[in-house]
Design an enzyme around this catalytic site. Structure first.
Site, short mmCIF file in Angstrom:
data_model
loop_
_atom_site.label_atom_id
_atom_site.label_comp_id
_atom_site.label_asym_id
_atom_site.label_seq_id
_atom_site.Cartn_x
_atom_site.Cartn_y
_atom_site.Cartn_z
CB SER A 175 -0.95 -0.02 1.20
OG SER A 175 -0.23 -0.09 2.43
NE ARG A 176 1.06 5.77 -2.09
CZ ARG A 176 0.84 5.08 -3.20
NH1 ARG A 176 1.07 3.77 -3.20
NH2 ARG A 176 0.39 5.65 -4.28
CG HIS A 235 6.91 2.55 -4.23
ND1 HIS A 235 6.58 3.59 -3.41
CD2 HIS A 235 5.74 2.15 -4.81
CE1 HIS A 235 5.27 3.83 -3.49
NE2 HIS A 235 4.75 2.96 -4.33
CB ILE A 236 9.08 -2.78 -8.01
CG1 ILE A 236 8.46 -3.96 -7.25
CG2 ILE A 236 10.51 -2.54 -7.58
CD1 ILE A 236 9.06 -5.30 -7.61
CD GLU A 254 8.55 4.48 -0.69
OE1 GLU A 254 8.37 5.00 -1.82
OE2 GLU A 254 7.82 3.57 -0.26
#
Length: 324
Positions: free
Chosen positions: A236-237, A285-286, A266
């Site tokens: 998600s985040r 974060h792909i 990030e």
């Protein structure tokens, strides 16, 4: 004089070629938008912005008197202060409907990698430790016929459920703001309260958007409810998880492991404690990061931008009230 467009961290600049005859385009990569003098100067004349993860708040908007549209090159738009944009008469758009299958592939791949210890055992082979038959120290855990709990059964969550149920005969539990009847029918997903999902799932997959309600949704209490044999997956985040609580849960062996595509900050720093656990699989974060999907998103972002600058209603308008 051509009107000015700013492209911020926008990978496929070739998709902007169709705009160059009518607009002056300035490209900014890897800069601090709050302090970069060239960016701040260009902002004063900009009518449109297209890009990824640019924080658009009152401060930026006050420096952009001619701004008409911000075209976000992502499905999520928590980087946009929508209320402030609407007050300033600025259109906001995003790029949904493009990355769902790609992201579901990536997150389910993370789940598999963590369960079967693929990154860890890849290094086991490469550093020369594979010298005899495997022992229980190298054994992993099964995925098939296990229970997958999905927190956030939106489009991506439903596609993860599809992969789990149809591909691996997994039982699906889910928790969501509203029932997803299609997922219930197609994948036999069972709607349940969050606590039950945490207690009964072999894999807990977090797929909620970041909202005030989901900020730090997974904390010490939630990790304590999970089975000691369970794996936590976050697609998600980063801010939906209390990372300190996750670290403590891993240290105390309260959960079996984790698979993380997102982090609170990030890019994640190399000395981050979560990177030290062999039972934590990490990716940068792909989710949507394939060439095909990212190119489609860039094209859609440019289409939204062009529509907003030529008086048309963008296909993916976030704040329709701004048109009034």
């Amino acid at each position: 004089m051509k009107r000015k467009i700013l492209a911020y961290n926008f990978e496929f600049s070739e998709t902007l070629d169709r705009l160059r005859d009518s607009f002056d385009i300035e490209i900014f990569e890897g800069i601090n938008p709050k302090t970069d003098p060239a960016f701040l100067q260009a902002l004063k004349q900009a009518v449109g912005i297209v890009g990824l993860a640019l924080p658009v708040d009152k401060e930026l908007l006050d420096h952009a008197p001619y701004l008409k549209i911000v075209s976000n090159n992502s499905t999520g738009f928590n980087n946009l202060s929508i209320d402030e944009m609407t007050k300033h008469g600025v259109i906001g758009t995003n790029t949904p409907g493009v990355l769902e299958d790609t992201t579901a592939d990536a997150i389910f791949g993370l789940l598999l990698a963590a369960a079967r210890r693929i990154p860890e055992l890849d290094q086991f082979v490469k550093v020369g430790n594979w010298k005899q038959h495997l022992t229980r120290n190298e054994y992993a855990i099964d995925v098939h016929h296990k229970t997958l709990g999905i927190i956030g059964m939106g489009k991506i969550g439903a596609l993860i459920a599809k992969r789990g149920h149809l591909g691996f005969d997994m039982n699906i539990l889910y928790h969501n703001r509203t029932r997803n009847l299609e997922a219930e029918e197609k994948y036999h997903a069972v709607y349940t309260e969050l606590d039950r999902l945490l207690m009964e799932s072999d894999f807990v997959c977090l797929m909620t958007p970041l909202t005030p309600e989901t900020d730090n949704l997974m904390g010490a209490r939630e990790f304590n409810l999970m089975q000691k044999s369970a794996i936590f997956v976050n697609g998600s985040r980063g801010k939906t998880v209390d990372e300190k609580a996750l670290i403590e849960a891993l240290r105390a062996n309260e959960i079996h492991g984790a698979a993380l595509d997102v982090f609170q900050s990030e890019p994640v720093k190399a000395d981050h404690p979560l990177l030290k656990f062999p039972n934590v699989v990490t990716t940068p974060h792909i989710g949507s990061s394939t060439f095909e999907t990212e190119f489609k998103m860039a094209k859609l972002a440019v289409e939204n931008l062009l529509a907003g600058l030529t008086g048309k209603r963008p296909r993916n308008l976030i704040n329709p009230e701004v048109l009034n």
